[in-house]
Design an enzyme around this catalytic site. Structure first.
Site, PDB file in Angstrom:
ATOM      1  N   GLU A  46       0.854  -1.194   0.000  1.00  0.00           N
ATOM      2  CA  GLU A  46       0.000   0.000   0.000  1.00  0.00           C
ATOM      3  C   GLU A  46       0.879   1.228   0.000  1.00  0.00           C
ATOM      4  OE1 GLU A  46      -2.982   0.410   3.097  1.00  0.00           O
ATOM      5  OE2 GLU A  46      -3.739   2.199   2.089  1.00  0.00           O
ATOM      6  N   ASN A  72     -12.470  -2.778   0.361  1.00  0.00           N
ATOM      7  CA  ASN A  72     -11.401  -2.962   1.336  1.00  0.00           C
ATOM      8  C   ASN A  72     -11.955  -2.760   2.730  1.00  0.00           C
ATOM      9  OD1 ASN A  72      -8.646  -2.886   2.547  1.00  0.00           O
ATOM     10  ND2 ASN A  72      -9.266  -0.785   2.975  1.00  0.00           N
ATOM     11  N   GLU A  73     -12.070  -3.810   3.466  1.00  0.00           N
ATOM     12  CA  GLU A  73     -12.561  -3.779   4.847  1.00  0.00           C
ATOM     13  C   GLU A  73     -13.616  -2.689   5.064  1.00  0.00           C
ATOM     14  OE1 GLU A  73      -9.674  -1.289   7.687  1.00  0.00           O
ATOM     15  OE2 GLU A  73      -8.886  -3.260   7.324  1.00  0.00           O
TER      16      GLU A  73
HETATM   17  O1  AHR Z   1      -2.548  -1.675   6.418  1.00  0.00           O
HETATM   18  C1  AHR Z   1      -2.858  -0.386   6.839  1.00  0.00           C
HETATM   19  C2  AHR Z   1      -4.350  -0.108   6.781  1.00  0.00           C
HETATM   20  O2  AHR Z   1      -5.019  -0.984   7.637  1.00  0.00           O
HETATM   21  C3  AHR Z   1      -5.011  -0.364   5.467  1.00  0.00           C
HETATM   22  O3  AHR Z   1      -4.940   0.714   4.628  1.00  0.00           O
HETATM   23  C4  AHR Z   1      -6.426  -0.620   5.835  1.00  0.00           C
HETATM   24  O4  AHR Z   1      -7.048  -1.503   4.951  1.00  0.00           O
HETATM   25  C5  AHR Z   1      -6.340  -1.137   7.235  1.00  0.00           C
HETATM   26  O5  AHR Z   1      -7.152  -0.428   8.081  1.00  0.00           O
END
Ligand code: AHR
Length: 854
Positions: free
Chosen positions: A254, A583-584
């Protein structure tokens, strides 16, 4: 409900029933619901003496908006509505034209929160909800900042009527005040005692789990006092092979912690496009603008950021340099200085255009305060239109503090943009490539896949910040930079082409993550939360963008997007097989609607693509349940789970996937890491707990298809998230102990799992949980790997009963061991003769990998 939750609930109900028949307990009691930035409860037999349920335990929290400042529950109002369903409504803040509701059958498990919009009034304050059984309808009345009242009605708590003004008399708030450590305002109910007991038991279960999660090796001397070195017999059952995922371990990259610009992306010039912007940092840093990292010196010399006639509209800003006399110098300090290696070649390129009539000579220098002049060349600026020039420079010294200087020999005016300095030696010598040492360290993990570009970065801070892959391909000067939600800037120099190329270079499957049509639930820019998602009128175009991504990666060179890939120098397809959608995310109705739409459409257009859904940010709770429910209803092939936990959690939850339903979605554990409290620290203890847990993922490799530690890399001095797997600065790459665990799994994976039983000389739960093993075979090479993790303070003399035809093998043994608090431990490799039935010493606090070929 998943099986894990089911078993916990069954346990809970058993406990409750046991207690429910106690003769000396009341039939009923009073329950008081009050707010302490979340819904808490207290109970009483006489409405006078109140006891809190749990110690500061919150049963429901608001999940709207940014962490900290915005996730507030204001004036919650709880009722029992239709079919005795509990409904809580609350206000979010004093500016949003939304309120919140959540529902629960038992006050313990809550369904997804919703944040309906209203169109009347100044804001939504002190909402009061009621249910009219006659009409089978809910009414919510709220006040606004002007003291006016409005009413909305709903049959289902999903869709509401338009707000209409009502009299103050219609606003009937049944809240009351009790005395318990001061005055508390809330709602009171008279309930069967068993309901209250259930709340108390729910708290006790959480409390028990928190204690398990808090287990640390620092207490081992006490926990295992008197424990002597152990013996163990491990019996493998190679006659019972089980097919497991061949791509279990991968990585998640990321752009967080300066992972891309200033990190893996090898560009050495910071703010090369003059696009840094105050909004990148939420307007908190007035120096963070188009001139950041640049300086102009020289008598009467000035620089200003202009946007009148840029190279490309996507890259609207450039610098105008005005020199009244000779020697004006525009310089760039790189990302904390520019690191150069003696004898190495660097590619310098720049776009310029003349603003005056006279042609200009531009001297390009690399200089260092310590080493003086390092490299120099001269360019001519002779055109009134943008012109790109590129030259190479060879460094005469090893330095970490270099600056780039652009010096005008004479007075004059010119525009400059896209100033770039790249090492020629990038990873695999790719053009516009990656920093070699960092990329090599990542590649050495041997990841089977790469998830990118986020994380939260992918779904963005607000709808306008959702990551758009189309902005990240094509010539660099035409890419569209953006604010990075982690508080800095993305040039998009490391874009989708480069991500795909990196995956190909390291033999890993690309796993791009695309927002599910909603931004991050923690957004606060352009509104709060998911902001209703991308308007439905724009969803067709959004889905087409995803389909275009598949065409860009895999399409024939004659297709529109396949052609662009070929033009970028990669006619061969990238074989994209997986796409993560979401994403989550918080699994609201808004999410469900957008996700379902994307999922169904993409499945139709590209049935060959494996879509990965999402189960929220935790291993349990509302989003986890709702995410799994959607995945099960839609038959989503894979679902992405995330959990950042303590070593205690990993030790005590090795059975997490044992009961997962094999007929449902497979799991991608997309983000996990262990850390210790007090600064999210990692050390050998956290790494060994990861190694231990990974044996359980291998054992469950028939349902867990993929797993990636998160986050992957972090630049020292620019780290927004701890812990990370690899730290780096401009000159060094610093893998953590956890890195070696990932590497040992990546380099020693398999696609066949053989079960085993471990018989320890001490039959104690806490001991047994700290020793784990797994055996896998890589059917491509025929190699077998045994992994043994010992998180005990004593060594374990272990006999391995291999049960293979052959008895002895030449094997390579790799051991990572030390003190739990160690931060720097390297794996040690030795050649051994592995003989079935002969003991192998497994040191205290160690991870041992034994590899051999039958
Ligand atoms: O890995 C860091 C962050 O953790 C990511 O961006 C997110 O998906 C999670 O909250």
């Amino acid at each position: 409900m998943n099986k894990q939750l089911l078993s916990v609930t069954v346990l809970l109900l058993t406990v409750i029933n046991t207690f429910a028949f106690k003769k000396n307990e009341p039939d009923s009691a009073y329950l008081f619901a009050y707010n302490a930035n979340g819904l808490r409860f207290a109970w009483s037999l006489d409405k006078q003496h109140w006891t809190p349920v749990g110690n500061n335990y919150t049963f429901l929290k608001s999940d709207y908006g940014r962490w900290g400042t915005e996730k507030k529950m204001i004036n919650p109002y709880l009722i029992q509505g239709k079919n005795k369903q509990w409904v809580c409504a609350w206000s979010l803040n004093n500016q949003t034209m939304q309120f919140a509701t959540a529902q629960s059958a038992n006050l313990i498990s809550w369904k997804p929160q919703s944040y309906p919009y209203v169109t009347s009034g100044k804001n939504v304050l002190r909402p009061v909800i009621s249910y009219n059984p006659g009409e089978d309808e809910y009414t919510l009345i709220y006040a606004d900042a002007e003291g006016k009242y409005f009413e909305v009605k709903s049959k289902n708590l999903n869709h509401y009527s338009a707000a209409k003004p009502v009299n103050a008399a219609a606003y009937r708030n049944a809240s009351t005040v009790i005395q318990m450590d001061g005055k508390l305002d809330g709602q009171m109910f008279h309930l069967p005692w068993t309901d209250i007991l259930a709340l108390k038991k729910a708290y006790e279960l959480q409390d028990y789990k928190s204690k398990q999660n808090a287990e640390q090796s620092k207490d081992d001397a006490f926990r295992f006092s008197g424990l002597k070195d152990l013996t163990a017999k491990i019996t493998f059952e190679p006659e019972k092979p089980k097919a497991i995922s061949s791509m279990l371990t991968g990585i998640f990259f990321e752009d967080l912690n300066y992972a891309a610009d200033g990190g893996l992306y090898a560009e050495l010039i910071q703010n090369r496009d003059f696009e840094y912007n105050l909004r990148d940092k939420g307007f908190n840093d007035k120096n963070w603008n188009g001139t950041y990292a640049w300086a102009i010196t020289g008598k009467g010399a000035s620089m200003q950021i202009d946007s009148v006639a840029p190279i490309h509209p996507n890259n609207p800003h450039y610098a105008m340099v005005n020199a009244l006399s000779t020697g004006a110098t525009l310089s760039n300090s790189g990302f904390d200085g520019i690191t150069l290696k003696k004898g190495a070649t660097y590619l310098f390129s720049v776009f310029t255009k003349l603003a005056g009539k006279e042609r200009l000579n531009l001297i390009v220098k690399l200089t260092s305060a310590k080493a003086g002049l390092i490299a120099q060349t001269t360019l001519k600026i002779g055109q009134a239109n943008w012109q790109k020039q590129a030259v190479t420079l060879v460094s005469s010294a090893d330095v970490a503090d270099a600056r780039l200087e652009l010096i005008l020999e004479t007075a004059g005016r010119f525009a400059v943009d896209m100033v770039s300095l790249f090492p020629q030696n990038t990873f695999k010598n790719r053009n516009n490539g990656l920093r070699a040492d960092l990329a090599e360290t990542i590649a050495a993990i041997r990841p089977r896949f790469v998830r990118f570009p986020g994380g939260c970065l992918a779904h963005g801070d607000g709808i306008a910040n959702i990551y758009n892959w189309k902005n990240t391909i094509g010539p660099l000067e035409s890419r569209k930079p953006d604010r990075n939600l982690w508080g800095y800037h993305q040039t998009m120099g490391l874009g989708y082409l480069e991500y795909f190329q990196f995956c190909e270079d390291i033999g890993a499957a690309p796993v791009p993550v695309i927002a599910a049509g909603v931004p991050c639930q923690n957004s606060s820019t352009g509104g709060g939360g998911q902001q209703g998602g991308i308007p439905m009128s724009e969803m067709d175009a959004y889905i087409q963008d995803i389909a275009d991504l598949v065409e860009y990666a895999n399409g024939d060179v004659k297709t529109k997007w396949g052609k662009k890939r070929a033009e970028a120098g990669h006619p061969k397809p990238f074989n994209l097989k997986y796409i993560g959608i979401g994403n989550e995310d918080q699994i609201t109705e808004v999410f469900a609607e957008h996700f379902t739409m994307i999922y169904k459409a993409l499945k139709k257009i590209h049935p060959e693509i494996v879509i990965i859904g999402t189960a929220g940010p935790f291993f349990e709770g509302t989003d986890y349940d709702a995410g799994w429910q959607i995945a099960s209803e839609l038959n989503v092939p894979v679902i992405d789970e995330h959990y950042y936990q303590s070593p205690g959690w990993l030790i005590n939850n090795q059975d997490f996937y044992d009961n997962y339903d094999r007929s449902k979605s497979k799991v991608y554990l997309g983000e996990y890491a262990a850390s210790l409290p007090g600064g999210n620290k990692t050390n050998l203890e956290t790494s060994l707990s990861e190694a231990l847990y990974l044996t359980s993922l291998e054992r469950n490799g028939d349902v867990v298809s993929m797993a990636s530690y998160a986050p992957l890399i972090a630049k020292e001095g620019h780290t927004q998230w701890n812990p990370d797997l690899i730290y780096f600065n401009n000159t060094e790459v610093k893998p953590t102990t956890g890195y070696y665990v990932q590497q040992l799994y990546g380099q020693n994976g398999g696609d066949i799992y053989f079960p085993s039983t471990v018989a320890l000389s001490v039959n104690q739960e806490a001991v047994k949980k700290r020793m784990a093993c797994s055996m896998v075979k890589d059917s491509a090479t025929g190699e077998i790997t045994i992994k043994l993790v010992n998180l005990l303070p004593v060594s374990v003399n272990t006999t391995l009963d291999l049960n293979l035809k052959q008895h002895s093998f030449n094997a390579i043994k790799t051991v990572l061991s030390g003190n739990p608090a160690d931060k720097k431990v390297l794996p040690l490799k030795t050649n051994i003769m592995l003989t079935s039935g002969q003991p192998v010493e497994i040191p205290a606090y160690s991870f041992t990998v034994i590899k051999f070929k039958p």
